[in-house]
Enzyme design. Structure first.
Site, mmCIF file in Angstrom:
data_model
loop_
_atom_site.group_PDB
_atom_site.id
_atom_site.type_symbol
_atom_site.label_atom_id
_atom_site.label_comp_id
_atom_site.label_asym_id
_atom_site.label_seq_id
_atom_site.Cartn_x
_atom_site.Cartn_y
_atom_site.Cartn_z
ATOM 1 N N LYS A 185 38.908 37.269 35.880
ATOM 2 C CA LYS A 185 38.185 38.081 36.860
ATOM 3 C C LYS A 185 36.741 38.184 36.402
ATOM 4 O O LYS A 185 36.460 38.656 35.297
ATOM 5 C CB LYS A 185 38.819 39.465 36.955
ATOM 6 C CG LYS A 185 38.032 40.408 37.858
ATOM 7 C CD LYS A 185 38.760 41.703 38.080
ATOM 8 C CE LYS A 185 37.912 42.666 38.874
ATOM 9 N NZ LYS A 185 38.579 43.943 39.099
ATOM 10 N N LYS A 238 39.620 35.205 40.339
ATOM 11 C CA LYS A 238 38.924 36.100 41.259
ATOM 12 C C LYS A 238 37.461 36.172 40.918
ATOM 13 O O LYS A 238 37.141 36.360 39.752
ATOM 14 C CB LYS A 238 39.550 37.496 41.128
ATOM 15 C CG LYS A 238 38.884 38.560 41.952
ATOM 16 C CD LYS A 238 39.493 39.879 41.644
ATOM 17 C CE LYS A 238 38.689 40.919 42.394
ATOM 18 N NZ LYS A 238 38.990 42.249 42.005
HETATM 19 C C1 PBG Z 1 39.385 47.093 40.636
HETATM 20 C C2 PBG Z 1 39.207 46.006 41.612
HETATM 21 C C3 PBG Z 1 38.033 45.525 42.240
HETATM 22 C C4 PBG Z 1 38.444 44.555 43.155
HETATM 23 C C5 PBG Z 1 39.822 44.441 43.042
HETATM 24 N N1 PBG Z 1 40.268 45.330 42.077
HETATM 25 C C6 PBG Z 1 36.629 45.970 42.116
HETATM 26 C C7 PBG Z 1 35.865 45.713 40.914
HETATM 27 O O1 PBG Z 1 36.334 45.161 39.924
HETATM 28 O O2 PBG Z 1 34.712 46.129 40.919
HETATM 29 C C8 PBG Z 1 37.540 43.783 44.090
HETATM 30 C C9 PBG Z 1 38.203 43.254 45.304
HETATM 31 C C10 PBG Z 1 37.270 42.823 46.392
HETATM 32 O O3 PBG Z 1 36.035 42.760 46.224
HETATM 33 O O4 PBG Z 1 37.786 42.519 47.468
HETATM 34 N N2 PBG Z 1 38.816 46.915 39.391
#
Ligand code: PBG
Length: 312
Positions: A185, A238
């Site tokens: 991520k 992601k």
């Molecule tokens: C929680 C999380 C996030 C997203 C999914 N889980 C936000 C982040 O990390 O700031 C983003 C999902 C999206 O942008 O659709 N940490």
């Protein structure tokens, strides 16, 4: 072989199915609440009753499942809403599983929606403390499993969280609950619209000390390998479209299901361009999804899940 649609269909290599999709949903307190998210047209903060209605429709479209994000009534320094047995997500999971037991319910395991400072972990001396955060994550995952979640999906990017969650789940009797790890991520600007949806923008600093640096591919593979060693059952990349190379590498290297999250910014860019008449919404949607599938993701988390399933 490209001359007619019939010929193209004959030699088509990649197909999308509604069961490939996971629809992200945002659940909030109250009753009868259906509040549209400004930066994500067609997506809503939903109270539990509205969420259940939405899930019925999702189920009827043959979509693979949902992933739940919670907007708690109050936030605090300890993210207590994240692991509260009667928290917003736990309540929502129980309701959905009771009404629609056949729908796969995944829960996002993270703290940023529940902390007053908006960071994904416990802040000690102005920075997120990795190891101190693991206990919160393990407790959240167990509380989700206890509420009936089919899969837990940690998205915080703390080191060692998969092992901590696996151990806690096993100890509490949830050895059959799989972990879908947000393994690679990235610290991405494409999460912008989501932070409005989940009300989770960090109040100071950013997430670059725990989410990955976008230029790093080899490090992403190492993150995935570590998560598998720690007990992850599925791996996620992601965002999706800017990171197709990593989806493809993950698919080649690891024999587990690969998931990809087409994140809020990827969705909103297509919707915004289409609203301006600059791009064809349907074609951009299907092309982006089939590209993610072609790269190797069999599970696609996408805000287009319903629209794409309807077209299919
Ligand atoms: C929680 C999380 C996030 C997203 C999914 N889980 C936000 C982040 O990390 O700031 C983003 C999902 C999206 O942008 O659709 N940490």
């Amino acid at each position: 072989m490209r001359r007619t649609e019939a010929l193209r269909r004959l030699v088509r290599e990649t197909h999308l199915r509604p069961e490939n999709f996971i629809m992200p949903l945002f659940v909030c307190p109250g009753e009868g609440v259906k509040r549209e998210i400004g930066a994500m047209p067609g997506n809503y903060q939903l109270s539990v009753d509205q969420l259940v209605a939405e899930c019925r429709e999702i189920q009827s479209l043959g979509i693979g499942g949902i992933i739940l994000f919670g907007i708690p009534e109050t936030k605090d320094e300890w993210a207590s809403g994240a692991y509260d047995a009667h928290g917003i997500v736990q309540t929502a999971v129980r309701a959905v599983k009771q009404e629609i037991p056949g729908l796969v319910v995944i829960t996002d395991v993270c703290n940023c929606e529940y902390t007053s400072h908006g960071h994904c972990g416990k802040v000690v001396d102005g920075d997120v403390d990795n190891d101190e955060t693991l206990e919160w994550l393990a407790r959240s995952a167990v509380s989700h499993a206890r509420a009936g979640a089919d899969i837990v999906a940690p998205s915080d990017m703390m080191d060692g969280r998969v092992a901590a969650i696996r151990k806690a789940l096993d100890e509490e009797g949830y050895k059959n609950t799989p972990i879908l790890s947000y393994a690679a991520k990235f610290a991405s600007c494409f999460y912008g619209p989501f932070r409005e949806a989940a009300e989770s923008a960090p109040q100071f600093g950013d997430r670059r000390s725990y989410q990955m640096d976008p230029p790093n591919a080899r490090e992403a593979l190492r993150e995935m390998e570590l998560d598998l060693e720690e007990g992850a059952d599925m791996l996620m990349v992601k965002p999706a479209m800017p990171y197709l190379d990593l989806i493809a590498k993950a698919y080649e290297r690891f024999e587990v299901p690969i998931a990809a999250y087409q994140v809020s910014g990827e969705f909103s860019m297509i919707v915004a361009a289409a609203r301006n008449g600059w791009i064809d919404r349907e074609r951009a949607m299907m092309e982006s999804l089939v590209a993610i599938r072609r790269a190797g993701a069999s599970i696609i988390l996408t805000y287009f899940a319903k629209d794409a399933a309807r077209l299919l």
